[in-house]
Design a protein around this motif. Sequence first.
Motif, short mmCIF file in Angstrom:
data_model
loop_
_atom_site.label_atom_id
_atom_site.label_comp_id
_atom_site.label_asym_id
_atom_site.label_seq_id
_atom_site.Cartn_x
_atom_site.Cartn_y
_atom_site.Cartn_z
N PRO A 28 -52.12 44.78 45.72
CA PRO A 28 -53.31 44.41 44.95
C PRO A 28 -54.27 43.49 45.70
N GLU A 29 -53.74 42.62 46.58
CA GLU A 29 -54.64 41.73 47.33
C GLU A 29 -55.54 42.52 48.27
N MET A 30 -54.98 43.55 48.88
CA MET A 30 -55.74 44.42 49.77
C MET A 30 -56.84 45.14 49.00
N ILE A 31 -56.49 45.65 47.83
CA ILE A 31 -57.48 46.34 46.99
C ILE A 31 -58.56 45.37 46.55
N ASP A 32 -58.17 44.15 46.19
CA ASP A 32 -59.14 43.14 45.77
C ASP A 32 -60.11 42.82 46.89
N THR A 74 -62.93 61.49 53.97
CA THR A 74 -62.15 60.42 54.60
C THR A 74 -62.93 59.58 55.59
N THR A 75 -63.92 60.13 56.26
CA THR A 75 -64.62 59.35 57.28
C THR A 75 -66.10 59.68 57.28
N ILE A 76 -66.88 58.69 57.70
CA ILE A 76 -68.28 58.91 58.02
C ILE A 76 -68.56 58.15 59.30
N ILE A 121 -61.02 44.67 49.43
CA ILE A 121 -61.93 45.80 49.65
C ILE A 121 -62.98 45.88 48.55
N LEU A 122 -62.55 45.74 47.30
CA LEU A 122 -63.50 45.82 46.18
C LEU A 122 -64.55 44.72 46.25
N LYS A 123 -64.14 43.50 46.58
CA LYS A 123 -65.10 42.40 46.67
C LYS A 123 -66.21 42.74 47.65
N LYS A 124 -65.83 43.23 48.81
CA LYS A 124 -66.82 43.54 49.84
C LYS A 124 -67.69 44.72 49.44
N VAL A 125 -67.06 45.77 48.92
CA VAL A 125 -67.81 46.97 48.53
C VAL A 125 -68.79 46.65 47.41
N MET A 126 -68.35 45.92 46.40
CA MET A 126 -69.21 45.64 45.25
C MET A 126 -70.38 44.74 45.63
N ASN A 127 -70.19 43.90 46.65
CA ASN A 127 -71.27 43.01 47.10
C ASN A 127 -72.30 43.71 47.97
N GLU A 128 -71.92 44.84 48.55
CA GLU A 128 -72.80 45.46 49.55
C GLU A 128 -73.26 46.87 49.17
N THR A 129 -73.02 47.29 47.95
CA THR A 129 -73.48 48.61 47.51
C THR A 129 -74.17 48.50 46.16
N ALA A 130 -75.07 49.44 45.91
CA ALA A 130 -75.78 49.47 44.63
C ALA A 130 -75.33 50.63 43.75
N ILE A 131 -74.76 51.65 44.36
CA ILE A 131 -74.32 52.84 43.63
C ILE A 131 -73.17 52.46 42.67
N ARG A 132 -73.07 53.15 41.53
CA ARG A 132 -71.91 52.93 40.65
C ARG A 132 -70.63 53.21 41.44
N PHE A 133 -69.63 52.36 41.25
CA PHE A 133 -68.40 52.51 42.01
C PHE A 133 -67.22 52.56 41.05
N SER A 134 -66.60 53.73 40.95
CA SER A 134 -65.47 53.94 40.05
C SER A 134 -64.20 54.14 40.86
N VAL A 176 -64.08 59.19 47.85
CA VAL A 176 -63.75 58.72 49.19
C VAL A 176 -62.29 58.26 49.22
N LEU A 177 -61.59 58.58 50.29
CA LEU A 177 -60.21 58.14 50.53
C LEU A 177 -60.23 57.27 51.77
N SER A 178 -60.05 55.97 51.61
CA SER A 178 -60.15 55.07 52.75
C SER A 178 -59.50 53.73 52.40
N LYS A 179 -59.05 53.01 53.44
CA LYS A 179 -58.58 51.64 53.26
C LYS A 179 -59.44 50.67 54.07
N ASP A 180 -60.64 51.15 54.44
CA ASP A 180 -61.56 50.38 55.26
C ASP A 180 -62.83 50.13 54.45
N ALA A 181 -63.10 48.87 54.09
CA ALA A 181 -64.26 48.55 53.25
C ALA A 181 -65.56 48.98 53.91
N ASP A 182 -65.68 48.77 55.22
CA ASP A 182 -66.93 49.13 55.91
C ASP A 182 -67.17 50.64 55.87
#
Length: 277
Positions: free
Chosen positions: A117-121, A40-42, A123-136, A70-76
């Motif tokens: 769905p807007e909230m999920i969108d 949940t947290t790091i 978060i995904l936009k930010k995560v996908m732009n700032e990570t290289a690991i596969r994200f499922s 990971v279980l989170s609603k915080d993109a960072d």
Amino acid sequence: MKVLPQIYLAPFQGITGVTFRSVYTRHFVGIDKLFTPFFTTIHHNNKLPARKLAELGTPAENGVEVVPQVLSKDADEIIRFAHFCERLGFKELNWNLGCPYPQVANKKRGSGMLPYPEMIDDILKKVMNETAIRFSVKCRLGYQSKEEIFELIPVFNKNNISELTIHARIGKQLYSGETDKDIFVRASSLLAVPLAYNGDIFSVNDFHQLEKNFSTINTWMIGRGILYDPFLPAEIKGLALVSDRKAYIRKFMDELYFGYRKQMNDNLSAISVLKEY
């Protein structure tokens, strides 16, 4: 020649931790990926407490890939955890949008985020732009309504997630009632990302029936079915099985118990860790 199905071990809090994953994969075959119970947290210093770090384990157990969840609603927060996992050698991070329990869902986490769905969108936009690991992503058909999945499909399609696993229930059902196979089929026809099915596979017969219903699916996540019958993945794949199952299960459980003893500094109360299982 028929391609063997891909079978994943679903994450279960309190059960499928690092000791279980290690011991299980020493005794049983047929699993292609292992998913950790959720984190949940790091901390902002990109560190996990020693206990949580030990529970994360290694990128593979006895040759089987491990995927942190990971279980989170915080993109960072998700991004920090993704970077941390990548440095440790993990190849994929899974986002839990499926946990149905009210104490999680009422905070708009797990399946409780599915009506947004807007909230999920975002978060995904930010995560996908700032990570290289596969994200499922692992999700349900919705939280309040199974129709929620149809608002989410465009979000998943455009954000380039590596794979989507759908548990074919809504969050409000928890684990009761029927899975909705018709909605899953409708959703699968609209998805443009790799898809896995999860829900109520307890036997080889269950699997073959679902295989007939879902002709385009060859990736399956199984949780309770494997906990009930640890031989199930091998049975589904037609792999050789041991002759004396009872003795083999006893050996597995003994090693699991002593694995928990070791993890808990030889505390005899390790037997309590097996109660949920």
